[in-house]
Design an enzyme around this catalytic site. Structure first.
Site, PDB file in Angstrom:
ATOM      1  N   ARG A 142      21.485  30.737  39.268  1.00 35.83           N
ATOM      2  CA  ARG A 142      20.135  30.818  38.953  1.00 35.83           C
ATOM      3  C   ARG A 142      20.314  29.906  37.916  1.00 35.83           C
ATOM      4  NH1 ARG A 142      22.176  35.849  39.231  1.00 35.83           N
ATOM      5  NH2 ARG A 142      21.925  36.641  41.393  1.00 35.83           N
ATOM      6  N   LYS A 164      10.315  18.277  38.200  1.00 31.78           N
ATOM      7  CA  LYS A 164      10.077  18.957  39.559  1.00 31.78           C
ATOM      8  C   LYS A 164      10.976  18.197  40.573  1.00 31.78           C
ATOM      9  CE  LYS A 164       4.627  18.336  40.566  1.00 31.78           C
ATOM     10  NZ  LYS A 164       3.646  17.643  40.619  1.00 31.78           N
ATOM     11  N   GLU A 206       4.455   2.427  39.659  1.00 37.62           N
ATOM     12  CA  GLU A 206       4.185   3.636  39.002  1.00 37.62           C
ATOM     13  C   GLU A 206       3.830   3.616  37.380  1.00 37.62           C
ATOM     14  OE1 GLU A 206       3.403   6.862  40.875  1.00 37.62           O
ATOM     15  OE2 GLU A 206       5.297   6.465  42.486  1.00 37.62           O
ATOM     16  N   LYS A 247       3.401  10.125  30.739  1.00 40.59           N
ATOM     17  CA  LYS A 247       3.243  11.287  31.484  1.00 40.59           C
ATOM     18  C   LYS A 247       4.076  12.870  30.736  1.00 40.59           C
ATOM     19  CE  LYS A 247       6.244  12.961  35.430  1.00 40.59           C
ATOM     20  NZ  LYS A 247       6.165  13.090  36.410  1.00 40.59           N
ATOM     21  N   GLU A 257       1.267  21.682  37.323  1.00 39.22           N
ATOM     22  CA  GLU A 257      -0.253  21.132  37.885  1.00 39.22           C
ATOM     23  C   GLU A 257      -1.916  22.356  38.454  1.00 39.22           C
ATOM     24  OE1 GLU A 257       1.541  18.153  40.718  1.00 39.22           O
ATOM     25  OE2 GLU A 257      -0.764  18.385  41.589  1.00 39.22           O
ATOM     26  N   ARG A 261      -2.482  17.322  35.406  1.00 40.59           N
ATOM     27  CA  ARG A 261      -1.348  16.854  36.149  1.00 40.59           C
ATOM     28  C   ARG A 261      -1.710  16.019  37.142  1.00 40.59           C
ATOM     29  NH1 ARG A 261       5.274  18.258  36.089  1.00 40.59           N
ATOM     30  NH2 ARG A 261       5.716  17.016  36.910  1.00 40.59           N
ATOM     31  N   ASN A 265      -1.442  11.665  40.724  1.00 37.70           N
ATOM     32  CA  ASN A 265      -1.324  11.542  41.806  1.00 37.70           C
ATOM     33  C   ASN A 265      -2.298  10.146  42.471  1.00 37.70           C
ATOM     34  OD1 ASN A 265       0.491  13.473  42.393  1.00 37.70           O
ATOM     35  ND2 ASN A 265      -0.908  15.089  42.455  1.00 37.70           N
ATOM     36  N   HIS A 268      -1.518   8.391  45.035  1.00 40.23           N
ATOM     37  CA  HIS A 268      -1.047   9.519  46.331  1.00 40.23           C
ATOM     38  C   HIS A 268      -1.666   9.794  47.556  1.00 40.23           C
ATOM     39  CE1 HIS A 268       1.836   8.276  42.766  1.00 40.23           C
ATOM     40  NE2 HIS A 268       2.988   8.684  43.249  1.00 40.23           N
ATOM     41  N   HIS A 272       1.098   8.482  50.320  1.00 38.52           N
ATOM     42  CA  HIS A 272       1.322   9.574  50.955  1.00 38.52           C
ATOM     43  C   HIS A 272       1.317   9.531  53.223  1.00 38.52           C
ATOM     44  CE1 HIS A 272       2.609  12.419  47.540  1.00 38.52           C
ATOM     45  NE2 HIS A 272       3.683  11.331  47.865  1.00 38.52           N
ATOM     46  N   HIS A 286       8.063   3.846  48.827  1.00 40.41           N
ATOM     47  CA  HIS A 286       7.144   4.595  47.841  1.00 40.41           C
ATOM     48  C   HIS A 286       6.166   4.129  47.028  1.00 40.41           C
ATOM     49  CE1 HIS A 286       5.468   8.025  45.756  1.00 40.41           C
ATOM     50  NE2 HIS A 286       5.727   7.989  44.824  1.00 40.41           N
TER      51      HIS A 286
HETATM   52  N1  LIG Z   1      10.249  14.781  40.753  1.00 40.87           N
HETATM   53  C1  LIG Z   1       9.440  13.921  40.974  1.00 40.87           C
HETATM   54  O1  LIG Z   1       8.692  13.982  39.740  1.00 40.87           O
HETATM   55  C2  LIG Z   1       9.585  12.742  41.556  1.00 40.87           C
HETATM   56  C3  LIG Z   1       8.321  11.075  41.372  1.00 40.87           C
HETATM   57  C4  LIG Z   1       8.364  10.397  42.150  1.00 40.87           C
HETATM   58  C5  LIG Z   1       9.219  10.430  42.531  1.00 40.87           C
HETATM   59  N2  LIG Z   1      10.120  11.234  43.463  1.00 40.87           N
HETATM   60  C6  LIG Z   1      11.155  11.203  44.466  1.00 40.87           C
HETATM   61  O2  LIG Z   1      11.956  10.669  44.201  1.00 40.87           O
HETATM   62  C7  LIG Z   1      12.453   9.147  45.597  1.00 40.87           C
HETATM   63  C8  LIG Z   1      12.510   8.524  45.041  1.00 40.87           C
HETATM   64  O3  LIG Z   1      13.005   7.842  44.243  1.00 40.87           O
HETATM   65  P1  LIG Z   1      13.566   5.998  43.908  1.00 40.87           P
HETATM   66  O4  LIG Z   1      12.775   4.988  44.300  1.00 40.87           O
HETATM   67  O5  LIG Z   1      14.790   5.978  42.282  1.00 40.87           O
HETATM   68  O6  LIG Z   1      15.080   6.173  44.817  1.00 40.87           O
HETATM   69  P2  LIG Z   1      16.503   5.871  45.031  1.00 40.87           P
HETATM   70  O7  LIG Z   1      16.803   7.547  44.346  1.00 40.87           O
HETATM   71  O8  LIG Z   1      16.401   6.488  46.979  1.00 40.87           O
HETATM   72  O9  LIG Z   1      16.808   4.708  44.905  1.00 40.87           O
HETATM   73  C9  LIG Z   1      16.948   3.524  45.581  1.00 40.87           C
HETATM   74  C10 LIG Z   1      17.897   2.593  45.612  1.00 40.87           C
HETATM   75  O10 LIG Z   1      18.437   2.184  44.741  1.00 40.87           O
HETATM   76  C11 LIG Z   1      19.542   2.687  44.535  1.00 40.87           C
HETATM   77  N3  LIG Z   1      19.946   2.349  43.090  1.00 40.87           N
HETATM   78  C12 LIG Z   1      19.658   3.049  42.648  1.00 40.87           C
HETATM   79  N4  LIG Z   1      20.085   2.599  41.152  1.00 40.87           N
HETATM   80  C13 LIG Z   1      20.304   1.251  40.978  1.00 40.87           C
HETATM   81  C14 LIG Z   1      21.054   0.758  40.191  1.00 40.87           C
HETATM   82  N5  LIG Z   1      20.764   0.585  39.184  1.00 40.87           N
HETATM   83  N6  LIG Z   1      21.003  -0.599  40.107  1.00 40.87           N
HETATM   84  C15 LIG Z   1      21.568  -0.987  41.988  1.00 40.87           C
HETATM   85  N7  LIG Z   1      21.060   0.392  42.908  1.00 40.87           N
HETATM   86  C16 LIG Z   1      20.442   1.050  42.101  1.00 40.87           C
HETATM   87  C17 LIG Z   1      20.078   3.979  45.232  1.00 40.87           C
HETATM   88  O11 LIG Z   1      21.469   4.445  45.698  1.00 40.87           O
HETATM   89  C18 LIG Z   1      18.477   3.531  46.427  1.00 40.87           C
HETATM   90  O12 LIG Z   1      19.721   2.881  47.403  1.00 40.87           O
HETATM   91  C19 LIG Z   1      11.654   9.920  46.394  1.00 40.87           C
HETATM   92  O13 LIG Z   1      12.636  10.852  46.868  1.00 40.87           O
HETATM   93  C20 LIG Z   1      10.838  10.684  45.805  1.00 40.87           C
HETATM   94  O14 LIG Z   1      10.165  11.738  46.252  1.00 40.87           O
HETATM   95  C21 LIG Z   1      10.155  12.597  42.398  1.00 40.87           C
HETATM   96 ZN   LIG Z   2       4.808   8.565  43.429  1.00 36.89          ZN
END
Ligand SMILES: NC(=O)c1ccc[n+]([C@@H]2O[C@H](COP(=O)([O-])OP(=O)(O)OC[C@H]3O[C@@H](n4cnc5c(N)ncnc54)[C@H](O)[C@@H]3O)[C@@H](O)[C@H]2O)c1
Ligand SMILES: [Zn+2]
Length: 392
Positions: A142, A164, A206, A247, A257, A261, A265, A268, A272, A286
């Site tokens: 939990r 999030k 971003e 942020k 949100e 917040r 977006n 987005h 999306h 993304h």
């Molecule tokens: N929680 C939130 O507020 C929020 C906001 C925006 C996005 N997201 C989520 O984030 C995700 C996307 O995250 P991302 O773009 O970081 O993608 P990711 O986590 O898939 O990383 C991208 C790629 O880079 C590799 N990688 C990571 N760090 C590395 C490094 N230092 N050196 C070499 N390779 C590396 C990873 O293994 C992966 O293959 C999505 O699922 C999205 O929904 C969440």
């Molecule tokens: Zn985004």
């Protein structure tokens, strides 16, 4: 329509020069407040910071199989140096890990490692690992405390901050999750040196977003220092810290949100829909979708007479200069060919931003002045998209 976001004075440090100094950003959320530590090499301080926050804790580090060979050793060494025993949970790299199966695996691994309420989860990776490990931390027993150690630019400026967490449902992204704030974020900018350039560019979308939505001076600075931000060093750290500060401010004002917040977006809603049309795959990252979505949000704001065409042109030029897509037609990302306006409208309608037949968009009055428009007429959006897709 809601009021525009007030311009934040002092979003820019007076002198972003010099070498690697560490920057601290505080996320002011009362008893859930935490710090973001930003700088080259700060992962070395992970152990000491963790020990100070949770004396006597042991840790489980969740990471993926691309990040593990690159950066897991540094995280483990830092924890070990202060006597924190750690175990590893390594998931497959990529969005596929944010599934029910991935979630089950991480939860079972945390339980098997006997991580209890007095212990810690460390999310070492990009947004995928952060969202997945954060959600597992929210659910196991939990609620376990966790630390974000973001390793992508996107994660350092966006997903690691704000609490999030989520996995994907077969019906859509991020549909199963929880708000669960980390107790610390350690953003070591040196970890980005190993990030593939395409991933860095995508995360940069971003960064620009923060300037465009609420801080024109930051956008001006990015426009003047784009090359330096991509090269690394002090300019990169400054861009990351400024993004995190913005942020953090928005999240502190509106954690769940219910209000502004939603400004985060920007780009987005269009983005999306494009991501969905590309099948949420590596064909369109993304951040790439967000860049194009942002260009479209500016052009659509021009169409509605809210902003001057020259402002939109300047933003599009900047994004294109960063190597990001700015027109739908330039994308080769769609398995069945470029989607038509109707298909994009359908995808937007599924994206939970429709209320009583109207679409919610983040639009712009100026660079740095975004606002929430909850009453956009779908017919205007359809006509706009049809024109953008017209090859003439
Ligand atoms: N929680 C939130 O507020 C929020 C906001 C925006 C996005 N997201 C989520 O984030 C995700 C996307 O995250 P991302 O773009 O970081 O993608 P990711 O986590 O898939 O990383 C991208 C790629 O880079 C590799 N990688 C990571 N760090 C590395 C490094 N230092 N050196 C070499 N390779 C590396 C990873 O293994 C992966 O293959 C999505 O699922 C999205 O929904 C969440
Ligand atoms: Zn985004």
């Amino acid at each position: 329509m809601t009021a525009p976001l007030p311009v934040h004075p002092a979003m820019i440090d007076p002198a972003p020069v010099g070498g690697a100094q560490e920057k601290l950003v505080h996320v002011a959320l009362g008893d859930r407040a935490y710090d973001i530590v930003i700088g080259r090499g700060v992962i070395a301080s992970l152990g000491a910071r963790a020990a100070a926050l949770k004396p006597g804790a042991k840790a489980a580090i969740v990471t993926d199989d691309r990040v593990a060979p690159l950066h897991l050793g540094a995280a483990e060494a830092s924890l070990a140096a202060v006597g924190i025993a750690s175990s590893r949970v390594i998931v497959d790299a990529g969005e596929g890990a944010k599934s029910f199966a991935g979630f089950e695996r991480v939860c079972e691994a945390l339980i098997a490692a006997r991580i209890e309420r007095g212990d810690l989860v460390v999310a070492l990776g990009g947004g995928v690992v952060g969202d997945l490990a954060g959600f597992a931390a929210a659910a196991v027993r939990r609620g376990l405390d966790y630390i974000q150690v973001p390793t992508t630019l996107l994660a350092q400026v966006d997903s690691s901050v704000g609490g999030k967490t989520a996995i994907n449902s077969s019906r859509g992204k991020n549909l199963v999750g929880a708000f669960h704030q980390p107790i610390l974020v350690v953003a070591d900018t040196a970890l980005l040196d190993t990030l593939p350039p395409r991933q860095f560019r995508a995360g940069y979308a971003e960064v620009v977003k923060y300037g465009l939505l609420g801080d024109a001076a930051f956008f001006d600075w990015l426009d003047a220092n784009l090359g330096q931000v991509f090269c690394g060093g002090a300019a990169r750290e400054h861009a990351i810290a400024t993004s995190c500060r913005m942020k953090a401010e928005i999240v502190a004002r509106d954690e769940r949100e219910t209000g502004d917040r939603a400004l985060l977006n920007l780009g987005h809603t269009f983005g999306h829909a494009l991501e969905a049309a590309a099948g949420f795959s590596d064909r369109l990252l993304h951040g790439e979708a967000v860049a194009l979505g942002t260009a479209l949000a500016f052009e659509f704001s021009v169409r509605l007479g809210r902003i001057a065409p020259a402002q939109a042109a300047r933003v599009t030029r900047h994004l294109a200069g960063a190597g990001l897509p700015v027109t739908i037609r330039e994308l080769q990302a769609f398995p069945g060919g470029t989607p038509d306006a109707e298909r994009l409208m359908d995808l937007m309608a599924q994206d939970k931003k429709v209320r009583r037949g109207k679409l919610t968009f983040i639009l712009l009055r100026d660079i740095g002045k975004a606002y929430i428009a909850p009453d956009v007429d779908p017919a205007q959006v359809r006509a706009f998209l049809a024109e953008k897709l017209d090859p003439r």
